[in-house]
Design an enzyme around this catalytic site. Structure first.
Site, PDB file in Angstrom:
ATOM      1  N   GLU A 116      24.590 -10.337   9.068  1.00  0.00           N
ATOM      2  CA  GLU A 116      25.684 -11.031   8.385  1.00  0.00           C
ATOM      3  C   GLU A 116      26.602 -10.056   7.638  1.00  0.00           C
ATOM      4  OE1 GLU A 116      26.098 -14.030   9.035  1.00  0.00           O
ATOM      5  OE2 GLU A 116      24.184 -15.065   9.279  1.00  0.00           O
ATOM      6  N   HIS A 139      23.797 -14.492   0.348  1.00  0.00           N
ATOM      7  CA  HIS A 139      23.568 -15.614   1.255  1.00  0.00           C
ATOM      8  C   HIS A 139      22.093 -15.984   1.224  1.00  0.00           C
ATOM      9  CE1 HIS A 139      23.328 -18.164   4.731  1.00  0.00           C
ATOM     10  NE2 HIS A 139      22.594 -17.289   5.415  1.00  0.00           N
ATOM     11  N   HIS A 141      19.175 -19.780   1.561  1.00  0.00           N
ATOM     12  CA  HIS A 141      18.951 -21.102   2.149  1.00  0.00           C
ATOM     13  C   HIS A 141      18.367 -22.083   1.120  1.00  0.00           C
ATOM     14  CE1 HIS A 141      18.141 -18.563   6.031  1.00  0.00           C
ATOM     15  NE2 HIS A 141      19.429 -18.583   5.714  1.00  0.00           N
ATOM     16  N   GLU A 169      26.406 -28.693 -16.662  1.00  0.00           N
ATOM     17  CA  GLU A 169      26.652 -27.280 -16.389  1.00  0.00           C
ATOM     18  C   GLU A 169      27.501 -27.048 -15.137  1.00  0.00           C
ATOM     19  OE1 GLU A 169      23.804 -28.578 -17.241  1.00  0.00           O
ATOM     20  OE2 GLU A 169      23.324 -27.573 -19.139  1.00  0.00           O
ATOM     21  N   HIS A 210      22.384 -24.954   7.102  1.00  0.00           N
ATOM     22  CA  HIS A 210      21.952 -23.551   7.131  1.00  0.00           C
ATOM     23  C   HIS A 210      21.744 -22.973   5.735  1.00  0.00           C
ATOM     24  CE1 HIS A 210      22.138 -19.363   9.087  1.00  0.00           C
ATOM     25  NE2 HIS A 210      21.981 -19.159   7.778  1.00  0.00           N
TER      26      HIS A 210
END
Length: 272
Positions: A116, A139, A141, A169, A210
């Site tokens: 990525e 990144h 999950h 928040e 994803h």
């Protein structure tokens, strides 16, 4: 000899990747992080002056030529980074032609940057235009964010408003809202381009089914942003588990009061 492996940057990435794994956001080899460094950050380290290997980026990052990135390796497990940073992390410098990266430290067993990495670089480029202090792309999950992408309409306004209203928040941490792209194949330049296009407006972008991309000035800020989005999604998951009926909520007027009290500007697209 002062080793870059003992630097505060490596130690911080080790801590963040371990925390992300402990949260359950990075199963197996899921997730990746990149931290942009400056030449000043590398002063005093004796083992970053020699090019070990030159890596093909598969992307034109010429606008970032000369920039340094500490980035997780492809195919590696977040749970292991803390015990073997020299294998699972690499310090690279983008070459003048923008097509390659010189490896200065790490990847000791022949590893390469995350698949990525082009997507990270695209997001770094876009965020630098918005805020030159932005240094991190992360990144991972998050379970409840992914679940939300299966059950809720993939609309930025409705999902942003839902997440804002789950806890006080949320609006304070991500007043611009959250970006969303269509489902796309990960690890491609196409998904990187779609994500970076959203990064001109948002600091966090959901990849449906994803995961999520988050950015920040430092690792704690990027991690905290994702953590806050995920906490809001988790609260919604609990509400659904309890029958889904919302009897009370944070109103739009109260959202406006929050923005005023904390000195943030809530996106007018989402605050009606």
């Amino acid at each position: 000899m002062v080793s870059f492996g003992d630097s505060k940057f490596v130690k911080k990435v080790c801590g963040i990747t371990q925390a992300s794994y402990q949260h359950g956001w990075d199963e197996r080899n899921g997730g990746n992080v990149s931290l942009r460094l400056t030449a000043e950050d590398l002063v005093g380290f004796d083992d970053v002056s020699e090019v070990k290997r030159t890596l093909d980026l598969g992307f034109d990052a010429k606008v970032l030529s000369g920039s340094y990135f500490l980035v997780t390796a492809t195919g590696r497990y977040f749970r292991n980074v803390i015990s073997q940073p020299g294998l699972d992390l690499g310090l690279v410098k983008i070459t003048d032609d923008g097509q390659h990266a010189d490896l200065l430290w790490g990847y000791e067993d022949g590893a390469k940057p995350t698949s990525e990495f082009p997507s990270h670089l695209m997001s770094h480029i876009k965020r630098l235009k918005v805020d030159p202090e932005q240094r991190v792309v992360m990144h991972c999950h998050p379970t409840n964010v992914i679940a939300l992408s299966f059950t809720h309409e993939l609309d930025e306004r409705s999902i942003t408003r839902l997440l804002w209203k789950m806890q006080a928040e949320s609006l304070v941490v991500f007043p611009e809202g959250v970006g969303i792209i269509p489902y796309m194949t990960p690890g491609t330049n196409e998904i990187g381009k779609a994500t970076s296009d959203k990064m001109s407006e948002f600091r966090t972008v959901i990849w449906p089914h994803h995961g999520i991309f988050g950015t920040g000035d430092d690792l704690d800020e990027a991690f905290g942003l994702i953590e806050t989005v995920e906490k809001a999604a988790a609260i919604y998951s609990q509400i659904c588990a309890q029958g889904g009926e919302i009897r009370q909520e944070i109103t739009d007027e109260q959202l406006g009061d929050l923005a005023h009290a904390f000195g943030v500007v809530a996106s007018p697209k989402f605050l009606s």
